[in-house]
Enzyme design. Structure first.
Site, PDB file in Angstrom:
ATOM      1  N   SER A  59       0.757  -1.372  -0.076  1.00 43.69           N
ATOM      2  CA  SER A  59       0.156  -0.107   0.207  1.00 43.69           C
ATOM      3  C   SER A  59       0.817   1.107  -0.065  1.00 43.69           C
ATOM      4  O   SER A  59       0.264   2.385  -0.056  1.00 43.69           O
ATOM      5  CB  SER A  59      -1.011   0.001   1.091  1.00 43.69           C
ATOM      6  OG  SER A  59      -2.169  -0.938   0.822  1.00 43.69           O
ATOM      7  N   LYS A  62       0.078   3.850  -2.575  1.00 44.92           N
ATOM      8  CA  LYS A  62      -0.902   4.714  -2.429  1.00 44.92           C
ATOM      9  C   LYS A  62      -0.510   6.379  -2.364  1.00 44.92           C
ATOM     10  O   LYS A  62      -0.876   7.341  -2.592  1.00 44.92           O
ATOM     11  CB  LYS A  62      -1.865   4.606  -1.111  1.00 44.92           C
ATOM     12  CG  LYS A  62      -2.834   3.423  -1.468  1.00 44.92           C
ATOM     13  CD  LYS A  62      -3.479   3.193  -0.287  1.00 44.92           C
ATOM     14  CE  LYS A  62      -4.573   1.985  -0.486  1.00 44.92           C
ATOM     15  NZ  LYS A  62      -3.948   0.745  -0.001  1.00 44.92           N
ATOM     16  N   SER A 119      -5.520   3.257   5.230  1.00 44.10           N
ATOM     17  CA  SER A 119      -5.314   2.440   3.765  1.00 44.10           C
ATOM     18  C   SER A 119      -6.388   1.550   3.241  1.00 44.10           C
ATOM     19  O   SER A 119      -6.068   0.532   2.745  1.00 44.10           O
ATOM     20  CB  SER A 119      -4.008   1.731   4.201  1.00 44.10           C
ATOM     21  OG  SER A 119      -3.524   1.236   3.000  1.00 44.10           O
TER      22      SER A 119
END
Length: 380
Positions: A59, A62, A119
């Site tokens: 993640s 992101k 997240s």
């Protein structure tokens, strides 16, 4: 039922960090796959381990998704207040989610908070689709922006960080991207939220970045965890006049990624200082211009008064090198490269700048030569 499950899982996530977890590094752990300590203002790398190794990043992906969202808001293409409708694709997201229903609407601000703090993959996909029309189109935007930022070892195949072939980045690229992302004020209020709620208190958000609770000067950061990537983290912290980014990829445990980044940040703040190199313009001697409308040019240092990072107490060991050509052939263009100004500490470069032309000098042709002759005659 989904909302009840969301609340119970979030509660467990919120409570677990409050209990002791044992030693920061268990015996026998091999450490991270790659890590870096990067100073955001100067771009200097102060420590690295496999900084250009291409790795899955989970993640931490992101960071690019959020950068594109922040840029869209700053440009007016998107607003925090506008409503975003979740698609069936967002509804089907796996991993960390806020359990968006297909057709459910939330504000862009709420979804951004869900991405930054928890997240949330479904919130991330919903934002990407809203901005670009589809996740695939958004991923193309991510890869275009990657090239624009000069990230040479990064490629995206999705916007959330799923393990997929061809989806990778490096500690160095992530550090540069993180430093860029932290410039956007529109996200600043979200990074340090530890606990918050959506849907009128029904959905709890708990920050996955533990450092926001206690690290002095923390600005923000992004966690990531998958089977393929391991435990990953990029964080930024600022104290006085220095802003450091620490990245750890492929750690073996949750504790290890936070411990390593905290150690890297501490190392930066404890051992380094900002330093403004001296620039002796008397050493920039005139350069002969061959076949030019004037016979010489005085060069200048392109970056003047720019700071760099050096070890504390080492200013007396800094050395300077001015290297430039003895002559240049016309035409000469303003900004043309003529040499290099280099600052070194114990033989290692800490700052460099081009030495350039400060004006245009055209080539001396027949008509210019004739004009100069007439000018001399008239002035007699």
């Amino acid at each position: 039922m989904k909302k009840l499950m969301c609340f119970m899982i979030s509660l467990v996530v919120a409570v677990l960090p409050l209990f002791p977890t044992g030693a920061a590094k268990a015996e026998g752990q091999e450490g991270s796959e790659a890590e870096i300590l990067f100073e955001a203002e100067t771009g200097q790398v102060l420590y690295s381990k496999n900084p250009d190794k291409k790795l899955a990043m989970a993640s931490v992906t992101k960071t690019m998704t959020l950068l594109l969202i922040a840029e869209a808001i700053q440009s007016g293409e998107m607003s925090l207040d506008e409503k975003v409708r979740a698609s069936t694709n967002a509804f089907g997201a796996e991993g960390s989610v806020i359990w968006l229903e297909a057709g459910e609407e939330m504000s862009a601000a709420e979804l951004i908070e869900a991405v930054v703090v928890s997240s949330a993959n479904d919130a991330c996909i919903a934002l990407a689709e809203h901005l670009a029309g589809s996740e695939a189109a958004f991923v193309k935007m991510m890869n275009v922006r990657t090239k624009e930022l000069g990230l040479k070892n990064t490629r995206y195949t999705n916007c959330v960080g799923y393990d997929e072939n061809g989806h990778y980045s490096t500690a160095r690229d992530i550090a540069v991207l993180t430093a860029k992302l932290m410039e956007y004020e529109v996200l600043r209020s979200y990074w340090l939220i530890w606990l918050d709620y959506l849907r009128g208190g029904e959905t709890q958000l708990v920050n996955t970045n533990k450092l926001v609770r206690y690290y002095n000067g923390i600005v923000g950061g992004k966690t990531g965890t998958t089977d393929g990537a391991g435990y990953c983290l990029t964080v930024c912290a600022e104290r006085k006049d220095m802003k450091f980014v620490a990245v750890a990829l492929g750690c073996k445990s949750d504790d290890e990624r936070f411990d390593r980044c905290e150690e890297l940040l501490d190392y930066g703040f404890d051992n380094y200082q900002k330093f403004t190199p001296e620039q002796e313009f008397s050493k920039l001697l005139p350069i002969k211009v061959v076949r030019g409308a004037q016979t010489e040019i005085v060069p200048i240092i392109e970056q003047q008064g720019v700071e760099c990072i050096i070890k504390k107490g080492s200013a007396g060991r800094v050395e300077y090198e001015y290297t430039f050509v003895e002559e240049v052939e016309a035409p000469v263009e303003r900004g043309q490269f003529l040499g290099e100004y280099l600052v070194t500490l114990d033989g290692e470069p800490v700052f460099r700048s081009d030495i350039i032309a400060n004006e245009d000098i055209p080539r001396l042709d027949f008509w210019r030569c004739l004009g100069m002759v007439f000018g001399e005659i008239i002035s007699m």
